[in-house]
Design an enzyme around this catalytic site. Structure first.
Site, PDB file in Angstrom:
ATOM      1  N   LYS A 161       8.798  12.327  -0.889  1.00  0.00           N
ATOM      2  CA  LYS A 161       7.394  12.021  -1.199  1.00  0.00           C
ATOM      3  C   LYS A 161       6.932  11.030  -0.144  1.00  0.00           C
ATOM      4  CE  LYS A 161       4.878   9.753  -4.911  1.00  0.00           C
ATOM      5  NZ  LYS A 161       3.625   9.744  -4.202  1.00  0.00           N
TER       6      LYS A 161
ATOM      7  N   CYS B 185      -4.939 -27.485  14.290  1.00  0.00           N
ATOM      8  CA  CYS B 185      -3.945 -26.610  14.898  1.00  0.00           C
ATOM      9  C   CYS B 185      -2.599 -27.328  14.873  1.00  0.00           C
ATOM     10  CB  CYS B 185      -4.344 -26.282  16.334  1.00  0.00           C
ATOM     11  SG  CYS B 185      -3.028 -25.451  17.244  1.00  0.00           S
TER      12      CYS B 185
ATOM     13  N   LYS C 295       9.776   8.195  -8.384  1.00  0.00           N
ATOM     14  CA  LYS C 295       9.639   7.157  -7.354  1.00  0.00           C
ATOM     15  C   LYS C 295      10.829   6.213  -7.350  1.00  0.00           C
ATOM     16  CE  LYS C 295       5.585   5.233  -6.547  1.00  0.00           C
ATOM     17  NZ  LYS C 295       4.445   4.898  -5.710  1.00  0.00           N
TER      18      LYS C 295
ATOM     19  N   CYS D 130      -1.637 -28.187  18.783  1.00  0.00           N
ATOM     20  CA  CYS D 130      -2.355 -29.140  19.623  1.00  0.00           C
ATOM     21  C   CYS D 130      -3.235 -30.116  18.844  1.00  0.00           C
ATOM     22  CB  CYS D 130      -3.191 -28.399  20.665  1.00  0.00           C
ATOM     23  SG  CYS D 130      -4.583 -27.520  19.935  1.00  0.00           S
TER      24      CYS D 130
ATOM     25  N   ASP E 132       2.597  -0.893  -5.567  1.00  0.00           N
ATOM     26  CA  ASP E 132       2.545   0.344  -6.352  1.00  0.00           C
ATOM     27  C   ASP E 132       3.339   0.204  -7.640  1.00  0.00           C
ATOM     28  OD1 ASP E 132       1.184   1.395  -4.310  1.00  0.00           O
ATOM     29  OD2 ASP E 132       2.593   3.035  -3.888  1.00  0.00           O
ATOM     30  N   PHE E 133       4.467  -0.466  -7.498  1.00  0.00           N
ATOM     31  CA  PHE E 133       5.364  -0.609  -8.639  1.00  0.00           C
ATOM     32  C   PHE E 133       4.638  -1.330  -9.773  1.00  0.00           C
ATOM     33  CE2 PHE E 133       9.052  -2.715 -10.731  1.00  0.00           C
ATOM     34  CZ  PHE E 133       9.711  -1.556 -11.105  1.00  0.00           C
TER      35      PHE E 133
ATOM     36  N   GLU F 170      11.653  17.403  -2.448  1.00  0.00           N
ATOM     37  CA  GLU F 170      11.071  17.023  -1.157  1.00  0.00           C
ATOM     38  C   GLU F 170      10.859  15.519  -1.108  1.00  0.00           C
ATOM     39  OE1 GLU F 170       7.316  18.971  -1.019  1.00  0.00           O
ATOM     40  OE2 GLU F 170       8.204  20.949  -1.321  1.00  0.00           O
TER      41      GLU F 170
ATOM     42  N   CYS G 237      -4.808 -25.024  24.275  1.00  0.00           N
ATOM     43  CA  CYS G 237      -3.710 -25.150  23.307  1.00  0.00           C
ATOM     44  C   CYS G 237      -2.457 -24.518  23.928  1.00  0.00           C
ATOM     45  CB  CYS G 237      -4.075 -24.432  22.015  1.00  0.00           C
ATOM     46  SG  CYS G 237      -2.691 -24.287  20.879  1.00  0.00           S
TER      47      CYS G 237
ATOM     48  N   CYS H 107      -7.590 -21.842  16.244  1.00  0.00           N
ATOM     49  CA  CYS H 107      -7.611 -23.043  17.068  1.00  0.00           C
ATOM     50  C   CYS H 107      -8.590 -22.752  18.214  1.00  0.00           C
ATOM     51  CB  CYS H 107      -6.212 -23.305  17.621  1.00  0.00           C
ATOM     52  SG  CYS H 107      -6.244 -24.525  18.943  1.00  0.00           S
TER      53      CYS H 107
ATOM     54  N   ARG I 162      -8.715  14.185  -0.450  1.00  0.00           N
ATOM     55  CA  ARG I 162      -8.691  14.655  -1.836  1.00  0.00           C
ATOM     56  C   ARG I 162     -10.024  14.357  -2.532  1.00  0.00           C
ATOM     57  NH1 ARG I 162      -3.632  14.115  -4.384  1.00  0.00           N
ATOM     58  NH2 ARG I 162      -3.780  11.945  -3.843  1.00  0.00           N
TER      59      ARG I 162
ATOM     60  N   ASP J 274       1.833   0.928 -11.133  1.00  0.00           N
ATOM     61  CA  ASP J 274       2.374   1.970 -12.001  1.00  0.00           C
ATOM     62  C   ASP J 274       2.774   1.399 -13.359  1.00  0.00           C
ATOM     63  OD1 ASP J 274       1.994   3.977 -10.164  1.00  0.00           O
ATOM     64  OD2 ASP J 274       3.990   3.787  -9.282  1.00  0.00           O
TER      65      ASP J 274
ATOM     66  N   TYR K 270       2.991  20.437   3.194  1.00  0.00           N
ATOM     67  CA  TYR K 270       3.967  20.849   2.182  1.00  0.00           C
ATOM     68  C   TYR K 270       3.393  21.695   1.047  1.00  0.00           C
ATOM     69  CZ  TYR K 270       1.836  16.684   0.194  1.00  0.00           C
ATOM     70  OH  TYR K 270       0.924  15.763  -0.230  1.00  0.00           O
TER      71      TYR K 270
ATOM     72  N   ASP L 232       4.690   8.525   1.815  1.00  0.00           N
ATOM     73  CA  ASP L 232       3.735   7.547   1.333  1.00  0.00           C
ATOM     74  C   ASP L 232       2.540   7.501   2.280  1.00  0.00           C
ATOM     75  OD1 ASP L 232       2.723   5.670  -0.270  1.00  0.00           O
ATOM     76  OD2 ASP L 232       4.004   4.036   0.423  1.00  0.00           O
TER      77      ASP L 232
HETATM   78  S1  IVH Z   1       3.073  17.804  -4.164  1.00  0.00           S
HETATM   79  C1  IVH Z   1       0.011  18.974  -7.330  1.00  0.00           C
HETATM   80  N1  IVH Z   1       4.750  17.010  -2.303  1.00  0.00           N
HETATM   81  O1  IVH Z   1       2.249  12.177  -3.555  1.00  0.00           O
HETATM   82  C2  IVH Z   1       1.087  18.723  -6.383  1.00  0.00           C
HETATM   83  N2  IVH Z   1       2.987  15.556  -2.965  1.00  0.00           N
HETATM   84  O2  IVH Z   1       2.357  11.753  -6.609  1.00  0.00           O
HETATM   85  C3  IVH Z   1       1.103  17.344  -5.902  1.00  0.00           C
HETATM   86  N3  IVH Z   1       2.939  13.441  -1.737  1.00  0.00           N
HETATM   87  O3  IVH Z   1      -0.826  13.425  -4.534  1.00  0.00           O
HETATM   88  C4  IVH Z   1       1.463  17.220  -4.524  1.00  0.00           C
HETATM   89  N4  IVH Z   1       4.652  13.841  -0.435  1.00  0.00           N
HETATM   90  O4  IVH Z   1      -0.498  12.945  -2.051  1.00  0.00           O
HETATM   91  C5  IVH Z   1       3.665  16.700  -3.045  1.00  0.00           C
HETATM   92  N5  IVH Z   1       6.270  16.427  -0.640  1.00  0.00           N
HETATM   93  C6  IVH Z   1       5.197  16.136  -1.382  1.00  0.00           C
HETATM   94  C7  IVH Z   1       4.506  14.910  -1.252  1.00  0.00           C
HETATM   95  C8  IVH Z   1       3.409  14.652  -2.071  1.00  0.00           C
HETATM   96  C9  IVH Z   1       3.704  12.981  -0.757  1.00  0.00           C
HETATM   97  C10 IVH Z   1       1.812  12.710  -2.344  1.00  0.00           C
HETATM   98  C11 IVH Z   1       0.612  13.567  -2.628  1.00  0.00           C
HETATM   99  C12 IVH Z   1       0.485  13.580  -4.121  1.00  0.00           C
HETATM  100  C13 IVH Z   1       1.327  12.438  -4.579  1.00  0.00           C
HETATM  101  C14 IVH Z   1       2.073  12.833  -5.832  1.00  0.00           C
END
Ligand code: IVH
Length: 683
Positions: free
Chosen positions: A116, A423, A329, A426, A34-35, A114, A446, A441, A137, A38, A232, A118
């Site tokens: 986040k 292998c 993040k 063996c 992801d890093f 909150e 083995c 194998c 989604r 992003d 959430y 994964d």
């Molecule tokens: S709020 C429009 N709260 O992370 C509001 N998202 O980068 C967006 N996610 O698409 C969602 N934990 O799939 C929200 N406590 C949390 C979350 C959360 C994970 C995910 C979610 C979102 C993405 C945001």
């Protein structure tokens, strides 16, 4: 950079982002972390912002991706499901706050912070308190209906607890509640071990496995993987929310309705306090049993959220982004180290799994010495060589992964890794099954395969033989007391005595423990045989259907496909396994050695539902799901998760969903609770 260079860089970045979007969203098999993803997106966004005139055309930077796949019914969200861009930068978080202060004209802003999680975003719809739909989604406007799969999630009630407390809201007629589906690290590892054993590609991380699981077409298979969910977010609500007007009170409401919510969240005033909460979360997340890759900071008041609204308003949902929330993040824990060697592990099925042996390095509080390289293709793709400097990362998962090679630090004369063609244990030439990723194998004798098979057979999940763990299996093999599974049943106390000093008690106990399992449940023996694709659930189905090893060994492909929930792949794996002379010999030897597996209780053979498969859907007036299941089983029937042509009845209650529709389409008889009772002769 010249304008030409900028333009070509933008084009290249767009193509790369699109490629990785596809890997991530559609195939659930990302190639980069992801890093790094992003970082690509960020570079692209910066260039597009800096050179708008050179960046004509559709931008990829606000692309949410699209998870919709074949095989699912598409459903429109009542309120678009948006997402957030991520930042790794404290300064950007502070800019988010500064924008809100300006827009709302007050520095006194309440936020929630909150974790986040994964995972995979879903939207649940509750109508008059009952769960009627779960939708991914998708593209933000329309997602895939995954209701059947989501209903298998433990801990997700199918109905909201009604308000007993006047403080809390009355039940809305309809409410969309958003949340995240995820897998614990432990469950991720368990499933990946199975994947590797079966020669299938391992999943890159728990999130991808959760995404892949949610999109399986067989709900029974979904139920064997322990997906979890937390909720959430608020989507549509009709009539307008009553009793909650902020993110904080909404969390309370969710809890009150009995829904699983985030383990902890903070309500704080101002961005400094939010930053402190984020730091606390960064510590806390390390002890959470699932991946938390950041924090989501949200403006607490729904009224204020409404005032600031969304960026990109009036555009497609995938281009919308709330101005009231910001995702911060945590950069993954990464460390640089060197590959000392690449070793190969041989699994029970003979699958060869390469492992990078690393110079020990401290990473996220532990010393990392090894990282899995999954399979030959993965090594080739990353071009990992012995001697290479590599970046290792520990994201949510406990297994460290090699992110990439630091090519600039590659020592001279470092040769490309050649995957062994024999292998390593063996020496038998390895083979690759068509379409599979693992080299195997093929030698049934083995020693490593034999050892792994014995361990599996004796393990808790299979025969559960007391005192026969990995160490003892090793010891017995080393002293040549066993060479195969049937040998276990031929062990004698006298053979064991020389193994341990004053080992009489131990030897007696072990021999007794093995003897006691001669009559183990049939499904345990079937599971213990290690037939590819056959886990505990399928083993139980096989035991129920065939009732003896002899009958199972003779089952035709047609018999096997008839089993509810068995696809062709599983059926074929079973048939192929029993076609192998060595496997047939193993079964005969087991029987000769005195194994007398116990078939499952003849579930009311003459019962009203003997041999019948029933699918439950909706809420029954008086019986709980468990009670209904118990009644059906007591009458000799079997409860299954999905409706097919093989289903005998659908037992439908209130708010029955797509299963009822399917039953009608297929012409499967539908019963209500009274109908069931009548059938069972209870009325
Ligand atoms: S709020 C429009 N709260 O992370 C509001 N998202 O980068 C967006 N996610 O698409 C969602 N934990 O799939 C929200 N406590 C949390 C979350 C959360 C994970 C995910 C979610 C979102 C993405 C945001």
């Amino acid at each position: 950079m010249t304008p030409d260079e900028v333009q070509s860089r933008i084009a290249k970045l767009r193509a790369e982002v699109a490629y990785h979007d596809e890997r991530y969203h559609r195939q659930a098999r990302p190639e980069i972390s992801d890093f790094d993803y992003d970082r690509l997106k960020r570079e692209l966004a910066d260039l597009e912002a800096q050179f708008p005139q050179l960046a004509a055309g559709d931008s990829a930077t606000r692309r949410v991706g699209d998870d919709r796949t074949e095989g699912f019914v598409r459903v429109k969200h009542r309120l678009a499901m948006t997402t957030l861009d991520n930042t790794y930068d404290e300064a950007e978080l502070r800019e988010f706050h500064a924008r809100l202060v300006k827009a709302l004209g007050t520095p006194e802003l309440l936020y929630t912070v909150e974790p986040k999680i994964d995972g995979v975003a879903v939207s649940l719809t509750f109508e008059r308190g009952r769960l009627t739909r779960a939708v991914t989604r998708g593209d933000g406007e329309e997602g895939d209906d995954v209701t059947t799969n989501v209903r298998t999630i433990h801990g997700l009630p199918h109905a909201l607890k009604p308000a007993g407390d006047p403080l809390f809201a009355a039940m809305p007629d309809l409410i969309e509640i958003r949340g995240e589906i995820f897998l614990r690290d432990e469950e991720f590892q368990r499933i990946n071990r199975q994947q590797e054993e079966a020669g299938e590609a391992a999943y890159a991380n728990p999130r991808n496995l959760a995404a892949g699981t949610l999109k399986l077409l067989d709900p029974k298979l979904v139920a064997t993987r322990r997906l979890e969910i937390v909720l959430y977010g608020l989507g549509a609500c009709e009539p307008a929310p009553e009793g909650f007007d902020s993110q904080t009170s909404f969390h309370e409401q969710l809890k009150h309705w009995g829904l699983p919510v985030v383990a902890k969240f903070w309500t704080v005033s101002g961005i400094d306090a939010a930053w402190v909460a984020i730091q606390e979360l960064d510590v806390l997340r390390r002890s959470l049993p699932f991946g938390t890759d950041g924090a989501v900071v949200k403006l607490d008041s729904f009224a204020q959220q409404k005032v600031v609204g969304y960026r990109g308003e009036g555009q497609a949902a995938r281009k919308l982004s709330p101005r009231w929330a910001c995702a911060y993040k945590f950069a993954p824990d990464r460390a640089e180290t060197r590959v000392r060697a690449i070793t190969i592990q041989v699994g029970r099925t003979g699958a060869l799994t390469p492992v990078a042996e690393l110079e020990p390095v401290q990473l996220a509080g532990t010393t990392v010495k090894r990282a899995t390289l999954h399979n030959a293709d993965e090594i080739a793709r990353k071009d990992v060589r012995v001697g290479d400097a590599v970046l290792v990362e520990k994201a949510g998962e406990i297994i460290p992964a090699v992110v990439r090679v630091l090519v600039e630090k590659r020592p001279p004369h470092c040769e490309a890794y050649v995957f062994p063609d024999k292998c390593p244990v063996c020496g038998t030439p390895v083979v690759r099954i068509e379409g599979g990723v693992a080299w195997r194998c093929p030698n049934p004798e083995c020693p490593e395969k034999v050892r792994r098979k014995l361990e599996h057979f004796a393990s808790k999940a299979c025969m559960d033989i007391d005192g026969l763990g990995e160490e003892i299996v090793d010891l017995l093999l080393k002293h040549r007391l066993i060479r195969s599974i049937p040998d276990l049943f031929r062990l004698k106390v006298v053979d064991l005595l020389p193994l341990k000093k004053s080992g009489e008690v131990w030897a007696g106990n072990l021999v007794n423990a093995i003897a006691a399992r001669r009559t183990a449940d049939l499904w345990r023996v079937i599971h213990g045989l290690g037939i590819p694709q056959v886990g505990a659930a399928s083993a139980k189905d096989l035991a129920r259907r065939f009732r003896s090893l002899e009958a199972l060994a003779e089952a035709s492909l047609n018999d096997l496909v008839q089993i509810d929930g068995f696809g062709e792949k599983t059926a074929e794996a079973v048939r192929t396994w029993f076609n192998e002379p060595v496997n047939r010999a193993l079964v005969s030897e087991l029987l000769e050695a005195g194994l007398r597996p116990t078939p499952p209780p003849e579930a009311a053979a003459g019962g009203a539902l003997a041999g019948k498969t029933v699918v439950l859907t909706g809420t029954l007036p008086t019986l709980s799901r468990e009670e209904a299941t118990a009644k059906i089983e007591a009458a000799g029937g079997k409860v299954s998760g999905s409706v097919s042509r093989k289903t005998h009845y659908v037992l439908a209650g209130e708010d029955a969903g797509s299963k009822l529709e399917k039953a009608k389409t297929l012409g499967v008889p539908v019963l209500d609770e009274a109908g069931l009772k009548a059938l069972l002769g209870e009325t």
